[in-house]
Design a protein around this motif. Structure first.
Motif, PDB file in Angstrom:
ATOM      1  N   PHE A  71       0.848  -1.188   0.000  1.00 43.91           N
ATOM      2  CA  PHE A  71       0.000   0.000   0.000  1.00 43.91           C
ATOM      3  C   PHE A  71       0.882   1.236   0.000  1.00 43.91           C
ATOM      4  CE2 PHE A  71      -2.785  -3.267   1.627  1.00 43.91           C
ATOM      5  CZ  PHE A  71      -3.936  -3.033   0.909  1.00 43.91           C
ATOM      6  N   LEU A  72       0.530   2.195  -0.833  1.00 48.31           N
ATOM      7  CA  LEU A  72       1.297   3.431  -0.897  1.00 48.31           C
ATOM      8  C   LEU A  72       1.053   4.268   0.347  1.00 48.31           C
ATOM      9  CD1 LEU A  72       0.703   4.409  -4.622  1.00 48.31           C
ATOM     10  CD2 LEU A  72       2.674   3.262  -3.616  1.00 48.31           C
ATOM     11  N   PRO A  73       2.111   4.856   0.883  1.00 44.78           N
ATOM     12  CA  PRO A  73       1.933   5.708   2.065  1.00 44.78           C
ATOM     13  C   PRO A  73       1.302   7.045   1.671  1.00 44.78           C
ATOM     14  CG  PRO A  73       4.196   5.802   1.320  1.00 44.78           C
ATOM     15  CD  PRO A  73       3.511   4.775   0.462  1.00 44.78           C
ATOM     16  N   HIS A  74       0.702   7.706   2.635  1.00 50.30           N
ATOM     17  CA  HIS A  74       0.212   9.060   2.412  1.00 50.30           C
ATOM     18  C   HIS A  74       1.444   9.974   2.428  1.00 50.30           C
ATOM     19  CE1 HIS A  74      -4.036   8.114   2.749  1.00 50.30           C
ATOM     20  NE2 HIS A  74      -3.712   7.297   3.726  1.00 50.30           N
ATOM     21  N   PRO A  75       1.710  10.712   1.358  1.00 51.79           N
ATOM     22  CA  PRO A  75       2.925  11.530   1.281  1.00 51.79           C
ATOM     23  C   PRO A  75       3.109  12.477   2.463  1.00 51.79           C
ATOM     24  CG  PRO A  75       1.877  11.460  -0.858  1.00 51.79           C
ATOM     25  CD  PRO A  75       0.931  10.804   0.121  1.00 51.79           C
ATOM     26  N   GLU A  76       2.008  13.015   2.978  1.00 52.46           N
ATOM     27  CA  GLU A  76       2.135  13.973   4.084  1.00 52.46           C
ATOM     28  C   GLU A  76       2.633  13.322   5.375  1.00 52.46           C
ATOM     29  OE1 GLU A  76      -1.982  12.486   3.485  1.00 52.46           O
ATOM     30  OE2 GLU A  76      -0.651  13.581   2.177  1.00 52.46           O
ATOM     31  N   THR A  77       2.637  11.995   5.446  1.00 55.61           N
ATOM     32  CA  THR A  77       3.147  11.309   6.639  1.00 55.61           C
ATOM     33  C   THR A  77       4.638  11.011   6.540  1.00 55.61           C
ATOM     34  OG1 THR A  77       2.682   9.077   5.810  1.00 55.61           O
ATOM     35  CG2 THR A  77       0.904  10.205   7.010  1.00 55.61           C
ATOM     36  N   LEU A  78       5.244  11.261   5.389  1.00 52.82           N
ATOM     37  CA  LEU A  78       6.660  10.963   5.182  1.00 52.82           C
ATOM     38  C   LEU A  78       7.521  12.146   5.611  1.00 52.82           C
ATOM     39  CD1 LEU A  78       6.351   9.356   1.630  1.00 52.82           C
ATOM     40  CD2 LEU A  78       6.430   8.191   3.849  1.00 52.82           C
TER      41      LEU A  78
END
Length: 106
Positions: free
Chosen positions: A34-41
């Protein structure tokens, strides 16, 4: 069955699953990533796209490894990574992979 991936692989830490067919054949496959939410990186830098950039050359310049282009794609919510480098001047986020804490947002 455990899959082995290189340390820079997007699939490192991804599990495997098995499917048993009606005939009894067991088929091993890689679990969905599953792709991560970019704002959590955790953002560590930005990169401004230049003419003739490719996603692998961006990863090489920003992360010192052209095989980390998946991190650039994840950080910028790209399903088609080539779209990230289509327009010179675009500013891309460079982040750590999901689950790694790092520098505050830059």
């Amino acid at each position: 069955m455990a899959a082995t991936f290189a340390a820079n692989s997007r699939y490192l830490g991804t599990g495997t699953r098995t499917l048993t067919t009606p005939s009894g054949t067991v088929i091993a496959y890689l679990a969905r990533r599953f792709l991560p939410h970019p704002e959590t990186l955790a953002q560590i830098a930005t990169y401004q796209v230049a003419a003739r950039d490719r996603i692998d050359t961006v990863a090489a310049a920003a992360l010192n490894d052209p095989e980390l282009s998946w991190r650039v794609a994840d950080a910028n919510r790209a399903m088609l990574p080539r779209d990230l480098v289509a327009t010179p001047g675009t500013v891309l986020r460079i982040t750590l992979p999901a689950g790694m804490q790092g520098a505050p947002h830059v």
